[in-house]
Design a protein around this motif. Structure first.
Motif, short mmCIF file in Angstrom:
data_model
loop_
_atom_site.label_atom_id
_atom_site.label_comp_id
_atom_site.label_asym_id
_atom_site.label_seq_id
_atom_site.Cartn_x
_atom_site.Cartn_y
_atom_site.Cartn_z
N ASN A 77 0.83 -1.20 0.00
CA ASN A 77 0.00 0.00 0.00
C ASN A 77 0.87 1.26 0.00
O ASN A 77 2.09 1.18 -0.09
CB ASN A 77 -0.95 -0.02 1.20
CG ASN A 77 -0.20 -0.08 2.52
OD1 ASN A 77 0.94 0.36 2.63
ND2 ASN A 77 -0.84 -0.63 3.53
N MET A 78 0.21 2.42 0.12
CA MET A 78 0.93 3.69 0.05
C MET A 78 1.93 3.87 1.20
O MET A 78 2.99 4.46 1.00
CB MET A 78 -0.06 4.84 0.04
CG MET A 78 -0.86 4.91 -1.23
SD MET A 78 -2.07 6.22 -1.21
CE MET A 78 -3.37 5.44 -0.25
N VAL A 79 1.59 3.38 2.36
CA VAL A 79 2.50 3.50 3.50
C VAL A 79 3.79 2.73 3.21
O VAL A 79 4.89 3.22 3.48
CB VAL A 79 1.84 3.02 4.81
CG1 VAL A 79 2.84 3.01 5.94
CG2 VAL A 79 0.65 3.89 5.14
N PHE A 80 3.68 1.54 2.63
CA PHE A 80 4.85 0.76 2.27
C PHE A 80 5.68 1.53 1.24
O PHE A 80 6.91 1.58 1.34
CB PHE A 80 4.43 -0.60 1.72
CG PHE A 80 5.57 -1.56 1.52
CD1 PHE A 80 5.94 -2.43 2.54
CD2 PHE A 80 6.27 -1.61 0.32
CE1 PHE A 80 7.00 -3.32 2.36
CE2 PHE A 80 7.31 -2.49 0.14
CZ PHE A 80 7.68 -3.34 1.16
N THR A 81 5.02 2.12 0.26
CA THR A 81 5.73 2.91 -0.75
C THR A 81 6.46 4.08 -0.10
O THR A 81 7.61 4.37 -0.42
CB THR A 81 4.75 3.42 -1.82
OG1 THR A 81 4.16 2.29 -2.49
CG2 THR A 81 5.46 4.28 -2.86
N LEU A 82 5.82 4.73 0.85
CA LEU A 82 6.45 5.86 1.55
C LEU A 82 7.71 5.44 2.30
O LEU A 82 8.65 6.22 2.43
CB LEU A 82 5.43 6.49 2.51
CG LEU A 82 5.88 7.73 3.26
CD1 LEU A 82 6.31 8.84 2.30
CD2 LEU A 82 4.76 8.19 4.18
N MET A 83 7.77 4.22 2.74
CA MET A 83 8.95 3.73 3.46
C MET A 83 10.22 3.81 2.61
O MET A 83 11.32 3.92 3.14
CB MET A 83 8.73 2.29 3.94
CG MET A 83 7.68 2.12 5.02
SD MET A 83 8.06 3.06 6.51
CE MET A 83 6.77 4.29 6.48
N TYR A 84 10.08 3.78 1.30
CA TYR A 84 11.24 3.91 0.42
C TYR A 84 11.90 5.28 0.56
O TYR A 84 13.06 5.46 0.20
CB TYR A 84 10.86 3.64 -1.03
CG TYR A 84 10.77 2.18 -1.35
CD1 TYR A 84 11.88 1.48 -1.80
CD2 TYR A 84 9.59 1.48 -1.14
CE1 TYR A 84 11.81 0.12 -2.04
CE2 TYR A 84 9.51 0.12 -1.39
CZ TYR A 84 10.62 -0.55 -1.83
OH TYR A 84 10.56 -1.90 -2.08
N ALA A 85 11.18 6.26 1.07
CA ALA A 85 11.71 7.61 1.21
C ALA A 85 12.09 7.96 2.64
O ALA A 85 12.60 9.05 2.89
CB ALA A 85 10.70 8.62 0.70
N MET A 86 11.85 7.08 3.58
CA MET A 86 12.04 7.42 4.99
C MET A 86 13.46 7.88 5.32
O MET A 86 13.64 8.79 6.14
CB MET A 86 11.64 6.25 5.89
CG MET A 86 10.14 6.04 5.95
SD MET A 86 9.18 7.55 6.25
CE MET A 86 9.65 7.94 7.92
N GLU A 87 14.44 7.30 4.70
CA GLU A 87 15.82 7.72 4.96
C GLU A 87 16.02 9.18 4.56
O GLU A 87 16.68 9.95 5.27
CB GLU A 87 16.78 6.81 4.17
CG GLU A 87 18.21 6.91 4.64
CD GLU A 87 19.07 5.84 3.98
OE1 GLU A 87 19.96 6.24 3.21
OE2 GLU A 87 18.83 4.64 4.21
#
Length: 109
Positions: A77-87
């Motif tokens: 989902n979108m939250v998982f996709t957002l994790m790619y930018a967390m760093e």
């Protein structure tokens, strides 16, 4: 300020419009939603924009923007996709995170 646009969605409910396009490339009055959003961000002084891509991501290459790709878009989902930018997000003082399929005005920014 930096902006991240979640643009990985398939837009299954918008078929047939999204059969070969990511949801954010659906047009309104002849202009893709993602282009409207980028224009609004740039008019607001935000030029550092990263697209978080997934479904038919190659269709966004023409924008010549920084991207982070979620290869698991089809089962996450979108939250998982957002994790790619967390760093990248962790080091920022101010950030805008937006869905790629919405429209807003510079007043919102």
């Amino acid at each position: 300020m930096k902006a991240f646009i979640l643009a990985a969605g398939e837009g299954k409910r918008l078929r047939p419009y999204t059969e070969n396009l990511p949801k954010c490339k659906v047009s309104l009055a002849g202009i893709p939603l993602i282009e409207r959003q980028i224009e609004t961000l740039v008019k607001s002084g935000i030029n550092d924009i990263t697209l978080l891509t997934g479904y038919h991501s190659q269709e966004l290459n023409y924008l010549k923007m920084s991207t982070l790709h979620n290869p698991y878009y089809h089962c996450t989902n979108m939250v998982f996709t957002l994790m790619y930018a967390m760093e990248d997000i962790a080091d920022l003082d101010s950030v805008i995170i937006s869905y790629g399929d919405i429209i807003y005005d510079t007043d919102i920014i």
